[in-house]
Write an enzyme that holds these catalytic residues in place. Structure first.
Site, PDB file in Angstrom:
ATOM      1  N   ARG A  31    -108.590 116.930  49.604  1.00  0.00           N
ATOM      2  CA  ARG A  31    -109.244 115.788  50.241  1.00  0.00           C
ATOM      3  C   ARG A  31    -110.221 116.311  51.277  1.00  0.00           C
ATOM      4  O   ARG A  31    -109.904 117.242  52.011  1.00  0.00           O
ATOM      5  CB  ARG A  31    -108.196 114.917  50.943  1.00  0.00           C
ATOM      6  CG  ARG A  31    -107.654 113.799  50.100  1.00  0.00           C
ATOM      7  CD  ARG A  31    -106.452 113.137  50.713  1.00  0.00           C
ATOM      8  NE  ARG A  31    -106.613 112.719  52.101  1.00  0.00           N
ATOM      9  CZ  ARG A  31    -105.655 112.127  52.817  1.00  0.00           C
ATOM     10  NH1 ARG A  31    -104.481 111.893  52.273  1.00  0.00           N
ATOM     11  NH2 ARG A  31    -105.860 111.781  54.064  1.00  0.00           N
ATOM     12  N   ARG A  81    -108.016 114.804  63.046  1.00  0.00           N
ATOM     13  CA  ARG A  81    -107.039 113.749  62.733  1.00  0.00           C
ATOM     14  C   ARG A  81    -105.761 113.911  63.564  1.00  0.00           C
ATOM     15  O   ARG A  81    -105.148 112.920  63.955  1.00  0.00           O
ATOM     16  CB  ARG A  81    -106.718 113.774  61.228  1.00  0.00           C
ATOM     17  CG  ARG A  81    -107.883 113.254  60.380  1.00  0.00           C
ATOM     18  CD  ARG A  81    -107.736 113.660  58.931  1.00  0.00           C
ATOM     19  NE  ARG A  81    -106.633 113.005  58.275  1.00  0.00           N
ATOM     20  CZ  ARG A  81    -105.972 113.519  57.234  1.00  0.00           C
ATOM     21  NH1 ARG A  81    -106.309 114.704  56.755  1.00  0.00           N
ATOM     22  NH2 ARG A  81    -104.997 112.840  56.683  1.00  0.00           N
ATOM     23  N   ARG A  94    -102.520 121.199  50.848  1.00  0.00           N
ATOM     24  CA  ARG A  94    -102.346 119.951  50.073  1.00  0.00           C
ATOM     25  C   ARG A  94    -103.520 119.745  49.104  1.00  0.00           C
ATOM     26  O   ARG A  94    -104.674 119.978  49.452  1.00  0.00           O
ATOM     27  CB  ARG A  94    -102.263 118.767  51.034  1.00  0.00           C
ATOM     28  CG  ARG A  94    -102.189 117.410  50.345  1.00  0.00           C
ATOM     29  CD  ARG A  94    -101.616 116.350  51.235  1.00  0.00           C
ATOM     30  NE  ARG A  94    -102.447 115.999  52.374  1.00  0.00           N
ATOM     31  CZ  ARG A  94    -102.084 115.139  53.322  1.00  0.00           C
ATOM     32  NH1 ARG A  94    -100.901 114.555  53.270  1.00  0.00           N
ATOM     33  NH2 ARG A  94    -102.888 114.874  54.330  1.00  0.00           N
ATOM     34  N   LYS A 113     -95.422 111.409  54.926  1.00  0.00           N
ATOM     35  CA  LYS A 113     -95.259 109.950  54.837  1.00  0.00           C
ATOM     36  C   LYS A 113     -95.526 109.434  53.426  1.00  0.00           C
ATOM     37  O   LYS A 113     -94.774 108.625  52.899  1.00  0.00           O
ATOM     38  CB  LYS A 113     -96.250 109.219  55.758  1.00  0.00           C
ATOM     39  CG  LYS A 113     -96.045 109.390  57.217  1.00  0.00           C
ATOM     40  CD  LYS A 113     -96.963 108.461  58.017  1.00  0.00           C
ATOM     41  CE  LYS A 113     -98.442 108.609  57.713  1.00  0.00           C
ATOM     42  NZ  LYS A 113     -99.034 109.887  58.116  1.00  0.00           N
ATOM     43  N   ARG A 139    -101.536 102.087  63.119  1.00  0.00           N
ATOM     44  CA  ARG A 139    -101.902 103.376  63.703  1.00  0.00           C
ATOM     45  C   ARG A 139    -102.352 103.249  65.146  1.00  0.00           C
ATOM     46  O   ARG A 139    -102.671 104.255  65.776  1.00  0.00           O
ATOM     47  CB  ARG A 139    -103.034 103.997  62.890  1.00  0.00           C
ATOM     48  CG  ARG A 139    -102.575 105.064  61.884  1.00  0.00           C
ATOM     49  CD  ARG A 139    -103.813 105.520  61.129  1.00  0.00           C
ATOM     50  NE  ARG A 139    -103.782 106.829  60.596  1.00  0.00           N
ATOM     51  CZ  ARG A 139    -103.527 107.107  59.308  1.00  0.00           C
ATOM     52  NH1 ARG A 139    -103.178 106.170  58.466  1.00  0.00           N
ATOM     53  NH2 ARG A 139    -103.624 108.344  58.878  1.00  0.00           N
TER      54      ARG A 139
END
Ligand code: AMP
Length: 216
Positions: free
Chosen positions: A157, A168, A124, A13, A85
């Site tokens: 992160r 998540r 990531r 996203k 969300r």
């Protein structure tokens, strides 16, 4: 024009929103980026949000809705990334858009198998300052751990760590996935396969945006 990009964490996203915002001149409103900025700047919103981000939980709806409401202006084009969300946030968004004489024009759901999302989050890496996103295998920074764009440290992160990423994804399934059914009946809705290359995903998203623009 108001566009929402929906998708599980790791579906791309953020990357796609940046590309599309540049291409179409949308204001890119990414609530995750805003929260990370507020936490870094040690503001009162940042203080309220920090623990939720760390644990991979959602920041309470009232805080998120108030924060976004302060950023929506009449007549502007928005690409919403990571918001709404929950159904409650979607209802809050509809109210705030009504207040500026607007409404959601397009919702795109980026689909991805869960295993692929987990892999992507594990590889990531993100710039601590400008938020530029890298991938340890397919797109590492030129100098190890240093952002190509702004020279700041590039790290994993905290919420991309294995345990928090799994949490998540559960939160996504429980609270965010219901938005698919909600928006199917509320706005123009499309799905795009996020397992394709970033270029193919961008092309598919552009086609959907172009056809929505043409139909308005
Ligand atoms: P993201 O960068 O979109 O993956 O968001 C990172 C984290 O920020 C999430 O795991 C939540 O803790 C928080 N967050 C971002 N957007 C929202 C939202 N719309 N509602 C609640 N929490 C959010």
């Amino acid at each position: 024009m108001i566009v929402i990009l929906l998708g599980m964490p790791g579906s791309g996203k953020g990357t796609q929103s940046k590309r599309l915002a540049e291409k179409y001149g949308f204001n890119h409103l990414a609530t995750g980026d805003i929260f990370r900025g507020e936490i870094a700047a040690k503001t009162s919103i940042g203080e309220k949000a920090a623990d939720y981000l760390k644990k991979g939980r959602l920041v309470p709806d009232a805080i998120v809705i108030e924060m976004v409401a302060g950023k929506i202006e009449k007549g502007s084009k928005y690409l919403l990334d990571g918001f709404p969300r929950t159904i409650e946030q979607a209802q809050g968004l509809a109210e705030m858009l009504k207040g500026v004489g607007s409404a959601v024009d397009l919702v795109v759901f980026l689909t991805l198998p869960k295993e692929e999302a987990i892999k992507r989050m594990a590889s990531r890496r993100t710039c601590t300052k400008c938020g530029e996103v890298y991938n340890v295998t397919s797109r590492p920074p030129k100098a190890d751990g240093v952002c190509d764009k702004c020279g700041s440290p590039v790290i994993q992160r905290e919420d991309d760590s294995e345990a928090t990423a799994a949490k998540r994804l559960m939160v996504f399934e429980d609270l965010t996935h219901p938005l698919v059914a909600y928006y199917k009946s509320e706005a123009a809705f499309h799905e795009v396969d996020a397992a394709q290359s970033p270029e193919a995903v961008e092309a598919a998203l552009s086609a959907v945006i172009d056809s929505t623009k043409a139909a308005r």
